[in-house]
Design an enzyme around this catalytic site. Structure first.
Site, PDB file in Angstrom:
ATOM      1  N   LYS A 172       6.408  -2.540  -9.316  1.00  0.00           N
ATOM      2  CA  LYS A 172       6.798  -2.820  -7.983  1.00  0.00           C
ATOM      3  C   LYS A 172       5.697  -3.345  -7.151  1.00  0.00           C
ATOM      4  O   LYS A 172       5.188  -2.576  -6.272  1.00  0.00           O
ATOM      5  CB  LYS A 172       8.188  -2.355  -7.115  1.00  0.00           C
ATOM      6  N   GLU A 247       0.147   7.926  -1.018  1.00  0.00           N
ATOM      7  CA  GLU A 247      -1.041   7.370  -0.566  1.00  0.00           C
ATOM      8  C   GLU A 247      -0.548   7.078   1.099  1.00  0.00           C
ATOM      9  O   GLU A 247       0.134   5.698   0.806  1.00  0.00           O
ATOM     10  CB  GLU A 247      -1.876   6.750  -1.007  1.00  0.00           C
ATOM     11  N   CYS A 281      -5.156   0.737   5.232  1.00  0.00           N
ATOM     12  CA  CYS A 281      -5.097   2.272   6.081  1.00  0.00           C
ATOM     13  C   CYS A 281      -7.217   2.643   6.589  1.00  0.00           C
ATOM     14  O   CYS A 281      -6.268   3.611   7.022  1.00  0.00           O
ATOM     15  CB  CYS A 281      -4.765   2.604   5.063  1.00  0.00           C
ATOM     16  N   GLU A 385      -0.093   4.725  14.164  1.00  0.00           N
ATOM     17  CA  GLU A 385      -0.424   3.786  13.366  1.00  0.00           C
ATOM     18  C   GLU A 385       0.187   2.444  13.796  1.00  0.00           C
ATOM     19  O   GLU A 385       1.484   2.579  13.387  1.00  0.00           O
ATOM     20  CB  GLU A 385      -0.127   4.148  11.874  1.00  0.00           C
TER      21      GLU A 385
HETATM   22  P1  NAD Z   1       6.079   0.043   2.754  1.00  0.00           P
HETATM   23  O1  NAD Z   1       6.174   1.911   3.277  1.00  0.00           O
HETATM   24  O2  NAD Z   1       7.167  -0.711   3.971  1.00  0.00           O
HETATM   25  O3  NAD Z   1       6.031  -0.498   1.924  1.00  0.00           O
HETATM   26  C1  NAD Z   1       5.326  -0.098   1.295  1.00  0.00           C
HETATM   27  C2  NAD Z   1       6.226  -0.518  -0.319  1.00  0.00           C
HETATM   28  O4  NAD Z   1       7.322   0.620  -0.169  1.00  0.00           O
HETATM   29  C3  NAD Z   1       6.559  -1.843  -0.991  1.00  0.00           C
HETATM   30  O5  NAD Z   1       6.548  -2.421  -2.156  1.00  0.00           O
HETATM   31  C4  NAD Z   1       8.093  -1.386  -0.268  1.00  0.00           C
HETATM   32  O6  NAD Z   1       8.830  -2.267  -0.855  1.00  0.00           O
HETATM   33  C5  NAD Z   1       8.727  -0.347  -0.861  1.00  0.00           C
HETATM   34  N1  NAD Z   1       9.977   0.314  -0.204  1.00  0.00           N
HETATM   35  C6  NAD Z   1      10.294  -0.021   1.348  1.00  0.00           C
HETATM   36  N2  NAD Z   1      11.461   0.964   0.872  1.00  0.00           N
HETATM   37  C7  NAD Z   1      11.387   1.997  -0.127  1.00  0.00           C
HETATM   38  C8  NAD Z   1      12.019   2.544  -0.662  1.00  0.00           C
HETATM   39  N3  NAD Z   1      13.784   3.265   0.228  1.00  0.00           N
HETATM   40  N4  NAD Z   1      11.889   3.547  -2.048  1.00  0.00           N
HETATM   41  C9  NAD Z   1      11.008   2.514  -2.832  1.00  0.00           C
HETATM   42  N5  NAD Z   1      10.287   1.658  -2.251  1.00  0.00           N
HETATM   43  C10 NAD Z   1      10.192   1.454  -0.422  1.00  0.00           C
HETATM   44  O7  NAD Z   1       4.541   0.514   3.689  1.00  0.00           O
HETATM   45  P2  NAD Z   1       4.036  -1.517   3.745  1.00  0.00           P
HETATM   46  O8  NAD Z   1       4.317  -2.073   4.999  1.00  0.00           O
HETATM   47  O9  NAD Z   1       4.165  -2.463   2.772  1.00  0.00           O
HETATM   48  O10 NAD Z   1       2.884  -0.973   3.307  1.00  0.00           O
HETATM   49  C11 NAD Z   1       1.772  -0.802   5.178  1.00  0.00           C
HETATM   50  C12 NAD Z   1       1.434   0.136   5.187  1.00  0.00           C
HETATM   51  O11 NAD Z   1       0.561   1.126   3.640  1.00  0.00           O
HETATM   52  C13 NAD Z   1       0.401   1.642   6.179  1.00  0.00           C
HETATM   53  O12 NAD Z   1       1.594   2.528   6.923  1.00  0.00           O
HETATM   54  C14 NAD Z   1      -0.807   1.992   5.694  1.00  0.00           C
HETATM   55  O13 NAD Z   1      -1.792   2.675   6.301  1.00  0.00           O
HETATM   56  C15 NAD Z   1      -0.145   1.948   4.321  1.00  0.00           C
HETATM   57  N6  NAD Z   1      -1.710   1.845   3.393  1.00  0.00           N
HETATM   58  C16 NAD Z   1      -1.704   3.439   3.100  1.00  0.00           C
HETATM   59  C17 NAD Z   1      -3.090   3.117   1.717  1.00  0.00           C
HETATM   60  C18 NAD Z   1      -3.451   4.867   2.109  1.00  0.00           C
HETATM   61  O14 NAD Z   1      -4.448   4.704   0.548  1.00  0.00           O
HETATM   62  N7  NAD Z   1      -3.460   5.954   2.267  1.00  0.00           N
HETATM   63  C19 NAD Z   1      -3.496   2.452   1.627  1.00  0.00           C
HETATM   64  C20 NAD Z   1      -2.647   0.915   2.411  1.00  0.00           C
HETATM   65  C21 NAD Z   1      -1.470   0.920   2.700  1.00  0.00           C
END
Ligand code: NAD
Length: 481
Positions: A172, A247, A281, A385
């Site tokens: 997803k 991650e 990130c 963040e």
């Molecule tokens: P997010 O946590 O809002 O969403 C990430 C994914 O999780 C999306 O596909 C979303 O639809 C899904 N999601 C949301 N709620 C969920 C739930 N209850 N159960 C399962 N899936 C769910 O994050 P975002 O806003 O899409 O991305 C930004 C964040 O990602 C930032 O915090 C960034 O630091 C982090 N990030 C981390 C890395 C890493 O490698 N550590 C890499 C890229 C981004």
């Protein structure tokens, strides 16, 4: 591409309810198309397809699966212009970045894991009267959930090792960036990957994502996203004893020592701060500068930041496109306002009302790169963040001071140190609480190395053997002589 569909059991389908959500291009505010708003029923259909495909897929030879990865890499590479175009449309990022980071790394991830798989060691431990062989089984059906900032890059980083180790997949992507994941499904379909091996379910996190985490037949979850979501994922998956890789977010420190050759390094420090509008990130969002060099650093850094070209993503010379959405820009701007309340002063940039980006469409999500000085290192803006083009500058006197500030967040993902003395940089690096740290460089990635965070930045490591270990269950076979 416009409206995207789920890909389940080798067929492109709408969500069972036909419900959709709009996909918006944040660089011009227009609707690109619709995204299926899937739920637990769609996830269950995808999981059943993945379960049916599992016995045949896990018994293909390792060499065959390596060849599939090469075939996917070749097909993606041939169509990298499409990846660039779709990624730009979904995210508003500039063409140079979409080409050099997103399209390049998505292909490279498949090729890397295919190459790496060829050298996979088969550990063997001889002992008195017996030999132990370590055999790798797949986990089974795995759920892969990814964010919007580097959509295909981050998805392919999971899909490639998962397929290589014989797992079948329910993936997803973020609901805000659905197009390249759908394109990946199309590429796999075109080259004839067996149906059910890769399944794609689009939708909102709390519905489609949560259903993947909760599904009892999905035995491993690899999640990349925010820390708050990671907590929900962990709370759901842990009592089911699912294998889990998290991650998560970061608040990375950029450390400038007194001996740093600033002019030589400034372009790299600016890139580490504002690449992808700070929506990586690994971007450094807090810069700690030795007090003796602060004034010089602040004026040079601010000048360099002001040279960044913000605007039309299609212009080859643009450095920064739009943020992912107007809502996300509002959130980032709320931190700029908070910084002023917390006693900071804006050295350049500011909110879009204060300092708008000119010549961009109405309803777009652009924001100028913003540099803030004068904030305490423990302020909210310097410890939470923000995930946008906002950087805070701080000074330090001693290494003890520095480490107290640098390690004074709940995050620990990445960082960088800038110095004229590599040895000094290396020694300091070992004292920073983080998963990755660069000395005199940034985003210099060798895909064999471990990638992941400490503290609230995540659990586990991806990359090279770490990914292969995550996507397999190790079975020790002890054979008596
Ligand atoms: P997010 O946590 O809002 O969403 C990430 C994914 O999780 C999306 O596909 C979303 O639809 C899904 N999601 C949301 N709620 C969920 C739930 N209850 N159960 C399962 N899936 C769910 O994050 P975002 O806003 O899409 O991305 C930004 C964040 O990602 C930032 O915090 C960034 O630091 C982090 N990030 C981390 C890395 C890493 O490698 N550590 C890499 C890229 C981004």
């Amino acid at each position: 591409m416009a409206d995207v569909l789920n890909y389940i059991d080798g067929v492109f389908v709408a969500s069972h309810s036909n419900a959709t959500i709009p996909n918006i291009n944040p660089a011009n505010g227009t609707t690109i198309g619709s995204v299926p708003a899937s739920d637990a029923i769609d996830v269950d259909l995808a999981t059943k397809a993945a379960l049916r495909a599992l016995p045949a897929w896990k018994t293909t030879s390792f060499e065959e699966r390596i060849n599939w990865l090469y075939a996917i890499a070749d097909a993606l590479q041939e169509q990298s212009q499409t990846i660039i175009a779709l990624e730009m449309e979904d995210t508003g990022k500039p063409v140079s970045l979409a080409r050099n980071i997103d399209a390049f790394r998505s292909v490279a991830n498949f090729r890397f894991f295919a190459d790496h798989g060829k050298q996979l060691p088969e550990p063997k431990f001889e002992m008195d009267q017996a030999t132990n062989y370590v055999h790798r089984n797949p986990i089974g059906v795995v759920g892969l959930i990814t964010p919007w900032n580097l959509p295909l890059y981050l998805l392919s980083w999971k899909v490639a090792p998962a397929l290589l180790m014989g797992n079948t997949i329910v993936a997803k992507p973020s609901e805000m960036t659905p197009q390249t994941a759908t394109f990946l499904a199309k590429v796999m379909d075109d080259i004839g990957l067996p149906k059910g091996v890769f399944n794609l379910v689009h939708g909102l996190g709390p519905q489609a994502g949560q259903a993947i985490i909760e599904h009892p037949d999905i035995r491993g979850i690899s999640f990349t996203g925010g820390t708050a979501t990671g907590k929900i994922v962990a709370a759901t998956a842990a009592p089911m004893f699912k294998k889990l890789s998290l991650e998560l977010g970061g608040k990375n420190a950029t450390i400038v020592l007194d001996d740093a050759p600033l002019e030589e390094m400034m372009n790299s420090i600016v890139r580490a701060s504002f690449a992808n509008s700070g929506q990586i990130c690994l971007c450094g969002s807090r810069i700690f500068v030795d007090k003796s060099r602060y004034d010089e650093f602040a004026s040079s850094f601010t000048w360099h930041v002001e040279q960044l070209k913000v605007g039309n993503p299609h212009d080859e010379t643009t450095n920064m496109g739009s943020l992912i959405s107007v809502e996300h820009r509002d959130k980032v701007e709320s931190y700029i306002n908070l910084a002023v309340e917390e006693g900071g002063h804006i050295l350049t940039g500011g909110t879009s009302a204060q300092h708008p980006v000119t010549n961009v469409p109405e309803g777009s999500a652009f924001l100028r790169p913003t540099v803030i000085g004068g904030l305490p290192a423990h302020s909210r803006c310097a410890t939470e963040e923000i995930f946008g083009p906002v950087v805070t500058l701080h000074t330090f006197d001693t290494e003890t001071d520095l480490l107290e500030m640098v390690n004074g967040t709940n995050y620990g993902l990445a960082g960088s140190i800038w110095t004229g003395d590599k040895q000094r940089g290396h020694q300091l690096a070992t004292k920073v609480e983080t998963g990755i740290i660069w000395v005199n460089t940034w985003l210099h990635r060798d895909l064999r190395t471990p990638f992941g965070g400490v503290k609230n930045s995540g659990v586990g490591r991806e990359g090279g053997d770490w990914s292969l270990n995550f996507f397999s269950e190790l079975l020790n076979v002890c054979v008596h002589e």
